[in-house]
Design a protein around this motif. Structure first.
Motif, PDB file in Angstrom:
ATOM      1  N   ASP A 142      31.240  38.457 -26.267  1.00  0.00           N
ATOM      2  CA  ASP A 142      31.437  39.691 -27.070  1.00  0.00           C
ATOM      3  C   ASP A 142      32.347  40.677 -26.380  1.00  0.00           C
ATOM      4  OD1 ASP A 142      30.051  38.698 -29.242  1.00  0.00           O
ATOM      5  OD2 ASP A 142      28.486  39.927 -29.106  1.00  0.00           O
ATOM      6  N   GLY A 143      31.904  40.892 -25.023  1.00  0.00           N
ATOM      7  CA  GLY A 143      32.744  41.924 -24.120  1.00  0.00           C
ATOM      8  C   GLY A 143      34.062  40.959 -23.982  1.00  0.00           C
ATOM      9  N   HIS A 200      34.598  48.276 -18.066  1.00  0.00           N
ATOM     10  CA  HIS A 200      34.316  49.624 -18.618  1.00  0.00           C
ATOM     11  C   HIS A 200      33.306  49.286 -19.667  1.00  0.00           C
ATOM     12  CE1 HIS A 200      38.023  51.602 -16.819  1.00  0.00           C
ATOM     13  NE2 HIS A 200      37.368  52.775 -17.312  1.00  0.00           N
ATOM     14  N   ASN A 201      33.099  48.246 -19.948  1.00  0.00           N
ATOM     15  CA  ASN A 201      31.993  47.692 -21.059  1.00  0.00           C
ATOM     16  C   ASN A 201      30.541  47.623 -20.368  1.00  0.00           C
ATOM     17  OD1 ASN A 201      30.224  46.373 -22.892  1.00  0.00           O
ATOM     18  ND2 ASN A 201      31.913  45.484 -24.127  1.00  0.00           N
ATOM     19  N   LYS A 202      29.732  48.317 -20.220  1.00  0.00           N
ATOM     20  CA  LYS A 202      28.767  48.350 -19.509  1.00  0.00           C
ATOM     21  C   LYS A 202      27.601  47.186 -19.721  1.00  0.00           C
ATOM     22  CE  LYS A 202      28.585  53.061 -18.091  1.00  0.00           C
ATOM     23  NZ  LYS A 202      27.935  54.608 -18.343  1.00  0.00           N
ATOM     24  N   ASP A 218      36.615  41.719 -26.874  1.00  0.00           N
ATOM     25  CA  ASP A 218      36.843  43.126 -27.094  1.00  0.00           C
ATOM     26  C   ASP A 218      37.759  43.495 -26.035  1.00  0.00           C
ATOM     27  OD1 ASP A 218      34.841  43.477 -29.147  1.00  0.00           O
ATOM     28  OD2 ASP A 218      33.495  44.245 -28.064  1.00  0.00           O
ATOM     29  N   ALA A 219      37.815  42.729 -24.890  1.00  0.00           N
ATOM     30  CA  ALA A 219      38.700  43.138 -23.886  1.00  0.00           C
ATOM     31  C   ALA A 219      40.063  42.601 -24.097  1.00  0.00           C
ATOM     32  CB  ALA A 219      38.152  42.606 -22.501  1.00  0.00           C
ATOM     33  N   ARG A 270      39.429  47.112 -19.489  1.00  0.00           N
ATOM     34  CA  ARG A 270      38.577  47.466 -20.512  1.00  0.00           C
ATOM     35  C   ARG A 270      36.938  46.659 -20.228  1.00  0.00           C
ATOM     36  NH1 ARG A 270      43.320  46.469 -22.920  1.00  0.00           N
ATOM     37  NH2 ARG A 270      42.961  44.294 -23.866  1.00  0.00           N
ATOM     38  N   LEU A 271      36.947  45.349 -19.748  1.00  0.00           N
ATOM     39  CA  LEU A 271      35.878  44.390 -19.749  1.00  0.00           C
ATOM     40  C   LEU A 271      34.776  45.345 -18.497  1.00  0.00           C
ATOM     41  CD1 LEU A 271      34.401  42.135 -20.162  1.00  0.00           C
ATOM     42  CD2 LEU A 271      35.314  41.110 -18.152  1.00  0.00           C
ATOM     43  N   ALA A 281      28.631  44.331 -21.392  1.00  0.00           N
ATOM     44  CA  ALA A 281      29.132  43.114 -20.821  1.00  0.00           C
ATOM     45  C   ALA A 281      29.190  42.751 -19.284  1.00  0.00           C
ATOM     46  CB  ALA A 281      30.502  42.885 -21.305  1.00  0.00           C
TER      47      ALA A 281
END
Length: 351
Positions: A337-338, A47-49, A341-342, A44-45, A51
């Motif tokens: 923050d990333g 996929h967070n562009k 969320d992850a 998931r991390l 972050a």
């Protein structure tokens, strides 16, 4: 006409027990490979562009601060006579003569300051000090806050009440006043300590103000971490695995260290990451006011403070540290923050 079916009848319908068809079996197959918590969070991390872009900036800042100075031809305290207040990519008269004589002179990419010191190497050292302060301070906050909050949340009752009231009192103490008092109080003892123990020269180079800043973080800034960990521990201690550990005779310290804190690791990582930009900003602010590192050592805040006097004539001296502070703090905030969320299980994606 079909007979009326009584919903309260004990008769079973044989059709409900027929073997499932292949199509029905396929509907129950989870179309996702098994994975661990850490692999799922990393997926998931990545996929967070935003972050990941922030993570790249952090890596570049670390390389710039800790690796690049080894290959740079100037030192942070080297004063080049005749090279005061050079603009970016400008040479002094002495350097121009050396170039005309066929010598190789490395350019001052960001110019020089009032003492003829190259700004790039000072920016490297300033970034190094700011990163070290942020990382060390966050580790101190993590250690003290985790232990304190875990004990308070695990035992609860009167212990929790007393410990949290202590946190409230510490939370109300102004940090600026504490730093000034520590600097005044510790100046003489630390000076004597540095004189009698030459091996502490690296600490002496940072100066009494920086030691005071670290002590202030140790004394005051762990309260937020303690509150977060306390809430996590109070929720986890009611779980079945804690009851099982109690039944097997595990001590309270073992339950806290082996069972509860490891289950808070994601919260610890996220909170510690978000604590780094806070520490960097605090150090930069204090150094800007003259309460941070001492010359010739530099931090991003002290570089900005030195550039204020000639802001109109030598704006480039202020732009470089200001941009560096903004990028570093913004990158750590976005990366934190990333991570949040992850690690948040509520945000899992079913892909």
């Amino acid at each position: 006409m079909e007979a009326f079916k009584n919903p309260f009848s004990l008769h079973l319908n044989a059709e409900d027990f027929l073997p499932a068809a292949d199509e029905e079996k396929q509907q129950l197959i989870i179309m996702r490979e098994s994975t661990t918590f850490w692999k799922d969070a990393w997926r998931r991390l990545t996929h967070n562009k935003v972050a990941m872009a922030a993570f790249v900036v952090i890596i570049i800042a670390i390389l710039f601060a800790f690796v690049a100075p080894s290959f740079y031809p100037y030192t942070y305290d080297q004063q080049i006579r005749g090279s005061e207040f050079l603009h970016p990519m400008q040479y002094s008269a002495k350097e121009l003569k050396a170039i005309a004589a066929g010598q190789s002179v490395f350019p001052h990419v960001l110019g020089t300051d009032m003492h003829g010191r190259d700004m790039v190497i000072r920016l490297m050292m300033g970034t190094r000090i700011s990163l070290l302060v942020g990382i060390i301070a966050s580790m101190l906050v993590l250690l003290i806050g985790t232990v304190y909050g875990a004990i308070s949340g695990f035992f609860g009752g009167v212990v929790d009440l007393v410990m949290m009231r202590i946190v409230d009192v510490i939370y109300s103490i102004p940090d600026m006043l504490t730093i000034i008092l520590l600097q005044v109080t510790l100046k003489a003892p630390l000076t004597n300590l540095f004189d009698t123990h030459p091996s502490l020269g690296w600490l002496q180079a940072m100066g009494v103000p920086m030691v005071s800043i670290f002590l202030t973080f140790s004394l005051l800034y762990w309260t937020n971490m303690a509150r977060i960990i306390r809430g996590q521990i109070m929720a986890l201690k009611e779980q079945e695995f804690v009851t099982a550990a109690h039944a097997l005779g595990a001590s309270s310290s073992r339950i806290i260290m082996k069972h509860l804190i490891p289950n808070c690791i994601s919260v610890l990582i996220v909170t510690a990451t978000l604590e780094i930009p806070r520490a960097i900003f605090t150090e930069a602010f204090l150094s800007f006011l003259g309460l941070g590192v001492m010359n010739p050592m530099a931090s991003l805040g002290s570089l900005a403070s030195d550039a204020i006097g000639g802001m109109e004539s030598y704006t480039y001296l202020l732009v470089a540290p200001a941009v560096a502070i903004s990028l570093v703090i913004l990158s750590f905030n976005l990366f934190g923050d990333g991570l949040r969320d992850a690690f948040d299980p509520k945000l899992k994606e079913n892909k």
